[in-house]
Design a protein around this motif. Structure first.
Motif, PDB file in Angstrom:
ATOM      1  N   UNK A 512      19.859 -31.404  -6.334  1.00  0.00           N
ATOM      2  CA  UNK A 512      20.598 -31.888  -5.172  1.00  0.00           C
ATOM      3  C   UNK A 512      21.544 -33.021  -5.536  1.00  0.00           C
ATOM      4  N   UNK A 513      21.151 -33.877  -6.477  1.00  0.00           N
ATOM      5  CA  UNK A 513      21.940 -35.058  -6.821  1.00  0.00           C
ATOM      6  C   UNK A 513      22.738 -34.903  -8.106  1.00  0.00           C
ATOM      7  N   UNK A 577      28.187 -45.143  -6.828  1.00  0.00           N
ATOM      8  CA  UNK A 577      27.385 -45.655  -5.721  1.00  0.00           C
ATOM      9  C   UNK A 577      26.583 -44.580  -5.006  1.00  0.00           C
ATOM     10  N   UNK A 578      26.613 -43.349  -5.501  1.00  0.00           N
ATOM     11  CA  UNK A 578      25.867 -42.290  -4.842  1.00  0.00           C
ATOM     12  C   UNK A 578      26.470 -40.926  -5.099  1.00  0.00           C
ATOM     13  N   UNK A 579      26.065 -39.959  -4.290  1.00  0.00           N
ATOM     14  CA  UNK A 579      26.462 -38.567  -4.476  1.00  0.00           C
ATOM     15  C   UNK A 579      27.000 -38.014  -3.158  1.00  0.00           C
ATOM     16  N   UNK A 590      35.010 -36.502   2.033  1.00  0.00           N
ATOM     17  CA  UNK A 590      34.098 -36.364   0.898  1.00  0.00           C
ATOM     18  C   UNK A 590      33.546 -37.745   0.562  1.00  0.00           C
ATOM     19  N   UNK A 591      32.422 -38.092   1.184  1.00  0.00           N
ATOM     20  CA  UNK A 591      31.808 -39.408   1.033  1.00  0.00           C
ATOM     21  C   UNK A 591      30.323 -39.264   0.718  1.00  0.00           C
ATOM     22  N   UNK A 592      29.783 -40.279   0.064  1.00  0.00           N
ATOM     23  CA  UNK A 592      28.369 -40.270  -0.317  1.00  0.00           C
ATOM     24  C   UNK A 592      27.459 -40.342   0.901  1.00  0.00           C
ATOM     25  N   UNK A 593      26.295 -39.688   0.792  1.00  0.00           N
ATOM     26  CA  UNK A 593      25.263 -39.802   1.822  1.00  0.00           C
ATOM     27  C   UNK A 593      23.910 -39.995   1.154  1.00  0.00           C
ATOM     28  N   UNK A 594      22.999 -40.637   1.883  1.00  0.00           N
ATOM     29  CA  UNK A 594      21.633 -40.826   1.417  1.00  0.00           C
ATOM     30  C   UNK A 594      20.769 -41.090   2.633  1.00  0.00           C
ATOM     31  N   UNK A 710      32.769 -54.316  -0.526  1.00  0.00           N
ATOM     32  CA  UNK A 710      31.605 -54.819  -1.266  1.00  0.00           C
ATOM     33  C   UNK A 710      31.176 -53.988  -2.468  1.00  0.00           C
ATOM     34  N   UNK A 711      31.334 -52.681  -2.431  1.00  0.00           N
ATOM     35  CA  UNK A 711      30.850 -51.844  -3.541  1.00  0.00           C
ATOM     36  C   UNK A 711      31.970 -51.491  -4.521  1.00  0.00           C
ATOM     37  N   UNK A 712      33.011 -52.323  -4.567  1.00  0.00           N
ATOM     38  CA  UNK A 712      34.172 -52.025  -5.411  1.00  0.00           C
ATOM     39  C   UNK A 712      33.826 -51.992  -6.894  1.00  0.00           C
ATOM     40  N   UNK A 713      33.039 -52.962  -7.374  1.00  0.00           N
ATOM     41  CA  UNK A 713      32.763 -53.051  -8.805  1.00  0.00           C
ATOM     42  C   UNK A 713      32.016 -51.804  -9.285  1.00  0.00           C
TER      43      UNK A 713
END
Length: 967
Positions: A512-513, A577-579, A590-594, A710-713
């Motif tokens: 899945x990931x 930062x995610x998948x 198309x953005x990450x989800x969790x 905030x999650x730029x780096x």
């Protein structure tokens, strides 16, 4: 032949009771009246339609007993259809002119293909019209004096002078329109005692009957509707009966606006913070003349669904509406009046339009302004039903939903807690489907959700069948969209004609990931385990067989759509930062989800037509629009009302927005570029490059002013990898990629600024369908090709005649625009390709969606995709489908690096009605309508091993009035 339909319909007799299975509404639900030609009013009587049609049939087909029995059945059905058609356009106390009824009779005969009867009926009507004209010519011409019934029941004489004033104002400055023609048609629909509301609608309907002859009557209709709106709004807000002409609004707007804000706050429709703005300053900035920019479809849509109302009384005029939206978006700015005026000017000029949720809710007590939400569903009951609840909360305030269901274990999988077997994902999808219907976005539009499933899931074959109309209805989701989330490895197996293994995710949880090469390696590991008997639930199929079924069901039901997992993830700026587990409702996000983050996107679209000047892209205007639009979208994130904490957490951490475009087809036609051409592909490239350059620059500027997200780096941005650069990441994973990499701008300097200053937003671009906001602006949807050059569009506000004004302009210039041309366009379903007297250059320029090869759309989309950090809602069209064509089309989309595709469109059974009646439109007077439901069509099946085996199948209708989402 002796026909007497007009006389039969005009008689007042008891209404016929149709059979219970008839489509007609009961008499109690149909308070209809018919205006006779002498101005008197009679009660509508459906039996007179039956009598007249029976006479027509028998006159053509004879009087045998067999014929009589058959005619009786046909006439009963056709009568019911006519009554239903009339009731669709009926408002309270609706009264019809006798010719409106006759138009519907003619239309019913044509639709049912009783062409001889219809032809005889048309000839009869023409003859009767000629006879009446001769009789009227020898009569005195003094017209009847009508009275108007006010809301309190009293009557006053009709104010003919004001009627003429409003008609003349509506036609002012427009070529090819005639106020006298509007007035003449208006008077035809008047009767003594007509209500104020019907009087206001009479002129609107009159202008609409002329739209197909002259597109500018769409503006006339809008201006006449505007007069009705002014009366309704000003009377309610000011508390006294009010009439105001367009000329009066130059001063009245400034007086009305503060009162409107007070009224909205008192009614608890508007946020009290709006009263703290400098209202006189904002009122002075309103531009009343922009009310004249609407076409009828746009203003009617706003009137029906967007303008705020209290107890059914609208309180918003168009410029107040745009200013209210702008104020809501500027409420946290330092100089909020200046920003509100800046935002207002952008919106009211139609240079840019915010998405539907933003227009609905900005400045209100619940400012849910975001368009799209993406979730991933956990593999346990708590997680599943939490996701269903989240869907309901997100949909309540007009959000479109995309759910990833891949983690839910498949049919036959072991359930440890009960020692039983799972029923799979399908029963839970049924629950999600019904929830979307139950929560209908505040009554403004249907709830909308799309379920995604990866191609390796053991339930994928059942998932493909969800939209079928056959089989166990408990395992069908007729109202929910579905989409395939396809890994590259599957496409490679299809190309190699290899085997494909289906798994249950509880036994292969890490798939899945994973994406790219790590996915391929782990997938091979699980296949080896299955071969050794170490996996309990799995199934091996031939990859090409599954691909056949995917394409077959896509064509047959319109679902599931084809979207590609690896390009979405490999090119994602946020891969650190995610998948990305799915796209959204319309396949452009198309953005990450969790479990902890529900992805949120905030949309708006640039009107590309407004940025064409002297046949080229207006760079200065486009830059200014993009800079302001990006500020608006970034503001949405902080102002937004979040219904679940996971959405707030995600949006504030990553701050994604989706700036898109609309009016691409209009821009091409304004530049004299055919959509099926290399020049169109090149313009798709250069226009998107410009938007991308300015959008990224704007986000950098916002980062300098407000700070980077905030999650730029660790993001691709932080590494100096822009969308144009991320193509190489996909190419490396695939071992090559046939995708253009050319560029024309100074990307090196911008790349350096991004790395040094940062980005305010993790994602900045996505092209949404814009199905409604493009109607408001009067341009073609999104990146869509022209559907038809003359057709009837259906949406939640009714049916509307749409004519390509660019085509009409060109035909007029060449002396080719006349009534014969209108009839030819109707006969050939809005296509110019079959009309001999139209020159070849115009045939190429105005070729419609089904006349071009969709490969051109994919090539243009590929050029755009290299600049976009998210995706685009790309519809594909196929006029003469075959398995081989579908296979080639979707493989091309994958090889050109597209991230997603959207609907597959096929021709509907009925297009523009081939009748002689004058086309009208709208919820208020739906005389001409068009069936947009797809019908089965036999296709030629290729014997190629990779081609899907298609028989008689259906694809999604081109213009489903209920299919409205990221708009």
């Amino acid at each position: 032949m002796s026909l007497s339909l007009d006389r039969e319909l005009a008689k007042a007799t008891p209404v016929i009771q149709l059979r219970p299975d008839s489509h007609a509404a009961p008499e109690a639900e149909l308070p209809m009246q018919v205006i006779r030609r002498n101005g008197t009013v009679s009660r509508f009587d459906a039996s007179k339609i039956s009598v007249a049609m029976t006479k027509a049939f028998l006159a053509v087909e004879g009087h045998t007993a067999a014929a009589s029995r058959r005619v009786h059945e046909v006439v009963e059905q056709l009568t019911a259809e006519v009554v239903t058609a009339l009731s669709r356009r009926m408002s309270e106390g609706r009264t019809f002119h006798i010719e409106d009824v006759q138009d519907q009779v003619e239309l019913a005969l044509m639709r049912s293909e009783h062409h001889k009867v219809a032809r005889a009926y048309v000839l009869y009507r023409d003859e009767r019209t000629r006879q009446r004209a001769e009789q009227e010519a020898v009569k005195p011409q003094a017209g009847p004096q009508f009275n108007v019934t006010l809301a309190n029941g009293s009557k006053v004489p009709l104010d003919n002078a004001r009627l003429a004033l409003i008609a003349n104002e509506a036609c002012a400055g427009l070529e090819g329109v005639d106020a006298a023609a509007v007035l003449a048609e208006t008077h035809r629909n008047l009767y003594d005692g007509i209500s104020q509301d019907e009087l206001a609608l009479a002129s609107v309907m009159a202008a609409r009957t002329l739209v197909e002859q002259e597109p500018n009557y769409a503006y006339v209709s809008a201006r006449l509707l505007l007069d009705k709106l002014r009366t309704e709004v000003l009377s309610y807000v000011e508390g006294t009966p009010a009439n105001a002409s367009q000329a009066d609004m130059a001063t009245r707007y400034a007086e009305y606006f503060p009162a409107y804000i007070r009224t909205g706050i008192k009614a608890e429709l508007l946020d009290a913070d709006l009263a703290r703005f400098d209202l006189p300053r904002l009122a002075a900035a309103l531009k009343p003349e922009r009310d004249l920019s609407f076409q009828f479809l746009g203003l009617q849509t706003l009137y029906d669904r967007y303008f705020l109302h209290e107890r059914g009384n609208r309180i918003e005029l168009p410029q107040a509406f745009f200013m209210r939206v702008a104020m809501g978006l500027a409420v946290r700015e330092i100089d909020r009046e200046a920003r509100a005026i800046e935002f207002y000017n952008l919106l009211s000029s139609f240079d840019f339009m915010a998405s539907t949720p933003t227009l609905f809710n900005s400045g209100t007590l619940r400012p849910q302004l975001s368009s799209c939400f993406l979730t991933t569903v956990a593999d346990d009951l708590d997680g599943i039903f939490k996701s269903v609840k989240d869907n309901a909360l997100l949909a309540k305030y007009s959000g479109g939903l995309g759910n990833d269901w891949t983690r839910v274990r498949g049919l036959g999988a072991h359930i440890k807690g009960t020692n039983g077997e799972s029923q799979g994902v399908v029963p839970f999808l049924k629950v999600a489907n019904d929830t979307a219907i139950a929560v209908n976005q505040g009554g403004k539009r249907k709830g909308a959700v799309c379920a995604y499933l990866e191609t390796w899931h053991i339930d994928i074959e059942e998932f493909l069948d969800l939209r079928k109309n056959t089989g166990d209805d408990r395992r069908r989701t007729h109202d929910m969209n579905t989409a395939n989330w396809v890994p590259d490895l599957f496409m490679q197996r299809v190309a190699a004609d290899g085997e494909w293994t289906l798994f249950s995710p509880d036994e292969t949880p890490d798939l899945h990931d994973l994406y790219g090469k790590p996915f391929a390696e782990r997938y091979a590991f699980y296949e080896a385990k299955a071969a050794r008997g170490e996996i309990r639930v799995f199934k091996q199929v031939r990859a090409t067989d599954l691909w056949r079924k995917m394409l077959t069901m896509l064509f047959e039901t319109g679902h599931p759509w084809i979207t590609f997992k690896d390009p979405c993830n490999l090119r994602s700026p946020q891969r650190h930062a995610g998948v990305i587990h799915s796209s959204n409702l319309c396949t452009e996000i198309t953005l990450n989800t969790s479990d902890d983050e529900t992805a949120v996107c905030n949309l708006g679209s640039i009107n590309l037509l407004n940025h064409i000047k002297d046949g080229a892209l207006d760079e200065i205007r486009l830059k200014n629009t993009t800079m302001t639009a990006m500020r608006i979208l970034d503001n949405v994130i902080d102002i937004n009302f979040y219904t679940i904490p996971e959405a707030r957490r995600s949006n504030l951490r990553h701050r994604p927005v989706g700036l898109g475009l609309m009016g691409f087809q209009d821009a091409l036609q304004a530049m004299r570029i055919a959509i099926a051409s290399d020049a169109a592909v090149a313009f798709a490239d250069t226009s998107m490059e410009a938007i991308s350059y300015y959008a990224i620059s704007a986000s950098v500027n916002l980062a300098a002013e407000r700070g980077k997200y905030p999650s730029f780096e660790g993001s691709l941005w932080s590494q100096g990898i822009l969308p144009i650069d991320s193509i190489e990441l996909l190419a490396d994973a695939r071992g090559g990629l046939d995708m253009d990499r050319s560029s024309t701008r100074d990307w090196a300097s911008l790349r350096a600024r991004v790395r040094t200053i940062g980005m305010r937003n993790s994602n900045v671009m996505a092209i949404a369908p814009t199905a409604t906001i493009s109607n408001i602006c009067g341009v073609a949807q999104s990146i869509e090709p022209g559907y038809q050059n003359l057709y009837v569009k259906s949406n939640m506000s009714g049916d509307f005649t749409v004519v390509n004004e660019f085509l009409v302009r060109d035909l007029k210039a060449r002396g080719l625009w006349d009534e014969v041309m209108v009839n030819d366009l109707k006969y050939f379903d809005g296509s110019v390709g079959s009309i001999d007297r139209i020159p070849d250059d115009l045939k190429a320029l105005y070729a419609t969606a089904f006349e071009i090869d969709s490969a051109w759309l994919i090539e243009a989309a590929s050029r755009r995709q290299k600049w976009i950090d998210q995706a685009q809602s790309l519809n594909l069209y196929i006029a003469n489908p075959s398995g081989k064509k579908l296979d080639a089309l979707y493989r091309l989309a994958w090889t050109r690096g597209l991230k997603t595709t959207y609907y597959l469109r096929s021709r509907s059974a009925t297009h523009v009605e081939k009748s002689t009646l004058k086309g009208t439109d709208g919820k208020l007077n739906a005389v001409t309508s068009v069936s947009m439901m797809s019908a089965g069509s036999t296709v030629n099946v290729s014997s190629a091993v990779t081609a899907p085996d298609l028989t008689t199948v259906m694809a999604c209708s081109i213009d489903n009035p209920d299919c409205e989402a990221c708009q």
